[in-house]
Design a protein around this motif. Structure first.
Motif, PDB file in Angstrom:
ATOM      1  N   ILE A  21     -34.222  45.791 117.813  1.00 47.00           N
ATOM      2  CA  ILE A  21     -33.502  46.781 118.604  1.00 47.00           C
ATOM      3  C   ILE A  21     -33.817  46.728 120.097  1.00 47.00           C
ATOM      4  O   ILE A  21     -32.911  46.814 120.926  1.00 47.00           O
ATOM      5  N   ASP A  22     -35.074  46.564 120.477  1.00 52.08           N
ATOM      6  CA  ASP A  22     -35.404  46.552 121.909  1.00 52.08           C
ATOM      7  C   ASP A  22     -34.802  45.335 122.612  1.00 52.08           C
ATOM      8  O   ASP A  22     -34.263  45.457 123.717  1.00 52.08           O
ATOM      9  N   ALA A  23     -34.869  44.173 121.977  1.00 48.11           N
ATOM     10  CA  ALA A  23     -34.281  42.960 122.566  1.00 48.11           C
ATOM     11  C   ALA A  23     -32.769  43.101 122.666  1.00 48.11           C
ATOM     12  O   ALA A  23     -32.165  42.748 123.693  1.00 48.11           O
ATOM     13  N   ARG A  30     -28.324  44.764 130.325  1.00 42.13           N
ATOM     14  CA  ARG A  30     -28.218  43.793 131.417  1.00 42.13           C
ATOM     15  C   ARG A  30     -26.840  43.123 131.438  1.00 42.13           C
ATOM     16  O   ARG A  30     -26.249  42.944 132.510  1.00 42.13           O
ATOM     17  N   SER A  31     -26.313  42.780 130.279  1.00 40.75           N
ATOM     18  CA  SER A  31     -24.989  42.142 130.217  1.00 40.75           C
ATOM     19  C   SER A  31     -23.885  43.106 130.619  1.00 40.75           C
ATOM     20  O   SER A  31     -22.906  42.714 131.253  1.00 40.75           O
ATOM     21  N   THR A  32     -24.044  44.355 130.225  1.00 39.88           N
ATOM     22  CA  THR A  32     -23.065  45.376 130.584  1.00 39.88           C
ATOM     23  C   THR A  32     -23.000  45.552 132.098  1.00 39.88           C
ATOM     24  O   THR A  32     -21.916  45.645 132.673  1.00 39.88           O
ATOM     25  N   MET A  33     -24.144  45.567 132.726  1.00 38.26           N
ATOM     26  CA  MET A  33     -24.179  45.731 134.177  1.00 38.26           C
ATOM     27  C   MET A  33     -23.516  44.538 134.883  1.00 38.26           C
ATOM     28  O   MET A  33     -22.779  44.727 135.845  1.00 38.26           O
ATOM     29  N   VAL A  34     -23.750  43.341 134.385  1.00 37.38           N
ATOM     30  CA  VAL A  34     -23.166  42.139 134.987  1.00 37.38           C
ATOM     31  C   VAL A  34     -21.657  42.084 134.739  1.00 37.38           C
ATOM     32  O   VAL A  34     -20.876  41.772 135.638  1.00 37.38           O
ATOM     33  N   GLY A  35     -21.234  42.387 133.511  1.00 37.19           N
ATOM     34  CA  GLY A  35     -19.833  42.249 133.138  1.00 37.19           C
ATOM     35  C   GLY A  35     -18.916  43.376 133.585  1.00 37.19           C
ATOM     36  O   GLY A  35     -17.699  43.227 133.594  1.00 37.19           O
ATOM     37  N   HIS A  36     -19.512  44.497 133.952  1.00 33.66           N
ATOM     38  CA  HIS A  36     -18.708  45.670 134.304  1.00 33.66           C
ATOM     39  C   HIS A  36     -19.161  46.289 135.623  1.00 33.66           C
ATOM     40  O   HIS A  36     -19.475  47.488 135.684  1.00 33.66           O
ATOM     41  N   PHE A  38     -17.525  47.299 137.948  1.00 32.69           N
ATOM     42  CA  PHE A  38     -16.551  48.310 138.384  1.00 32.69           C
ATOM     43  C   PHE A  38     -16.838  49.674 137.762  1.00 32.69           C
ATOM     44  O   PHE A  38     -16.226  50.669 138.147  1.00 32.69           O
ATOM     45  N   ILE A  39     -17.756  49.743 136.804  1.00 30.85           N
ATOM     46  CA  ILE A  39     -18.117  51.016 136.176  1.00 30.85           C
ATOM     47  C   ILE A  39     -19.514  51.405 136.664  1.00 30.85           C
ATOM     48  O   ILE A  39     -20.429  50.585 136.643  1.00 30.85           O
ATOM     49  N   PRO A  40     -19.701  52.636 137.101  1.00 25.95           N
ATOM     50  CA  PRO A  40     -21.007  53.051 137.632  1.00 25.95           C
ATOM     51  C   PRO A  40     -22.143  52.890 136.608  1.00 25.95           C
ATOM     52  O   PRO A  40     -21.964  53.146 135.416  1.00 25.95           O
ATOM     53  N   GLU A  41     -23.305  52.471 137.102  1.00 26.59           N
ATOM     54  CA  GLU A  41     -24.485  52.287 136.254  1.00 26.59           C
ATOM     55  C   GLU A  41     -24.820  53.568 135.480  1.00 26.59           C
ATOM     56  O   GLU A  41     -25.265  53.516 134.333  1.00 26.59           O
ATOM     57  N   PHE A  42     -24.590  54.699 136.104  1.00 25.18           N
ATOM     58  CA  PHE A  42     -24.867  55.989 135.467  1.00 25.18           C
ATOM     59  C   PHE A  42     -24.170  56.111 134.110  1.00 25.18           C
ATOM     60  O   PHE A  42     -24.729  56.634 133.147  1.00 25.18           O
ATOM     61  N   TYR A  43     -22.931  55.631 134.018  1.00 31.62           N
ATOM     62  CA  TYR A  43     -22.172  55.686 132.763  1.00 31.62           C
ATOM     63  C   TYR A  43     -22.920  54.947 131.650  1.00 31.62           C
ATOM     64  O   TYR A  43     -23.038  55.443 130.530  1.00 31.62           O
ATOM     65  N   TRP A  44     -23.415  53.745 131.961  1.00 29.41           N
ATOM     66  CA  TRP A  44     -24.121  52.949 130.940  1.00 29.41           C
ATOM     67  C   TRP A  44     -25.456  53.580 130.564  1.00 29.41           C
ATOM     68  O   TRP A  44     -25.839  53.585 129.403  1.00 29.41           O
ATOM     69  N   CYS A  46     -26.135  56.717 130.558  1.00 26.18           N
ATOM     70  CA  CYS A  46     -25.820  57.884 129.724  1.00 26.18           C
ATOM     71  C   CYS A  46     -25.479  57.478 128.289  1.00 26.18           C
ATOM     72  O   CYS A  46     -25.668  58.267 127.367  1.00 26.18           O
ATOM     73  N   ASN A  47     -24.963  56.272 128.107  1.00 29.69           N
ATOM     74  CA  ASN A  47     -24.565  55.817 126.772  1.00 29.69           C
ATOM     75  C   ASN A  47     -25.632  55.003 126.048  1.00 29.69           C
ATOM     76  O   ASN A  47     -25.457  54.672 124.873  1.00 29.69           O
ATOM     77  N   TYR A  48     -26.725  54.691 126.707  1.00 25.22           N
ATOM     78  CA  TYR A  48     -27.766  53.834 126.145  1.00 25.22           C
ATOM     79  C   TYR A  48     -28.266  54.345 124.782  1.00 25.22           C
ATOM     80  O   TYR A  48     -28.283  53.606 123.800  1.00 25.22           O
ATOM     81  N   ASN A  49     -28.671  55.606 124.709  1.00 24.23           N
ATOM     82  CA  ASN A  49     -29.227  56.133 123.456  1.00 24.23           C
ATOM     83  C   ASN A  49     -28.183  56.249 122.342  1.00 24.23           C
ATOM     84  O   ASN A  49     -28.518  56.105 121.174  1.00 24.23           O
ATOM     85  N   ILE A  50     -26.944  56.484 122.707  1.00 22.19           N
ATOM     86  CA  ILE A  50     -25.879  56.538 121.695  1.00 22.19           C
ATOM     87  C   ILE A  50     -25.707  55.159 121.064  1.00 22.19           C
ATOM     88  O   ILE A  50     -25.610  55.027 119.838  1.00 22.19           O
ATOM     89  N   VAL A  51     -25.703  54.127 121.905  1.00 25.15           N
ATOM     90  CA  VAL A  51     -25.577  52.759 121.388  1.00 25.15           C
ATOM     91  C   VAL A  51     -26.788  52.437 120.506  1.00 25.15           C
ATOM     92  O   VAL A  51     -26.642  51.916 119.402  1.00 25.15           O
ATOM     93  N   LYS A  52     -27.975  52.761 120.983  1.00 23.30           N
ATOM     94  CA  LYS A  52     -29.217  52.420 120.275  1.00 23.30           C
ATOM     95  C   LYS A  52     -29.385  53.185 118.962  1.00 23.30           C
ATOM     96  O   LYS A  52     -29.771  52.606 117.941  1.00 23.30           O
TER      97      LYS A  52
END
Length: 156
Positions: A21-23, A30-36, A38-44, A46-52
């Motif tokens: 899970i950590d890897a 990191r991939s989300t930040m590179v690929g997107h 145009f979307i603020p880092e804050f959005y990702w 905020c969604n980190y724990n939901i994904v995890k």
């Protein structure tokens, strides 16, 4: 598990385990930040724990591992929807994403996915992998446009 050998590297695709899970989350972020960009880092963030804690545990996830290090993963929801395909930014453009897609194409006949319209690199990648656009819509959470794409292995 699918084994591959590239030069001296040992690499394979296997099912995700909770120890990964950590890897996986590091690659996702990191991939989300590179690929997107145009979307603020804050959005990702905020969604980190939901994904995890919700998304990954409720999907069928496979990891690509090379020399005991996870480099990428793909997650399938409801045996038909690719909810995630992320390759570590330092390992992109080496065919790893294609290997993961080919792996799940053997397991699942019909696959769909959503890709942000502004993520041109990912959109071209999926087109090359024979996914066709079927609908454009606004992502309700982020507010950005995404394209629903479909792959069908059966002949029409």
């Amino acid at each position: 598990m699918q084994n591959c050998v590239r030069g001296e590297s040992k690499m394979y695709i296997r099912k995700f385990t909770q120890e990964d899970i950590d890897a996986v989350m590091s690659i996702w972020f990191r991939s989300t930040m590179v690929g997107h960009p145009f979307i603020p880092e804050f959005y990702w963030r905020c969604n980190y724990n939901i994904v995890k804690k919700e998304y990954i545990p409720n999907s069928k996830t496979f990891v690509y591992e090379e020399n005991d290090s996870i480099k990428a993963f793909i997650s399938i929801v409801d045996d038909s929807y690719i909810g995630a395909l992320f390759v570590d930014p330092t390992s992109q453009s080496k065919g790893i994403g294609k290997m993961l897609l080919d792996y799940v194409k053997k397991e699942y006949n019909d696959l769909t996915l959503s890709v942000y319209k502004d993520n041109k690199k990912a959109y071209r990648f999926y087109e090359k992998a024979l996914f066709v656009p079927i609908e454009e819509r606004k992502n309700e959470d982020s507010g950005f446009m995404e394209v629903l794409m479909k792959y069908t292995s059966r002949e029409i």
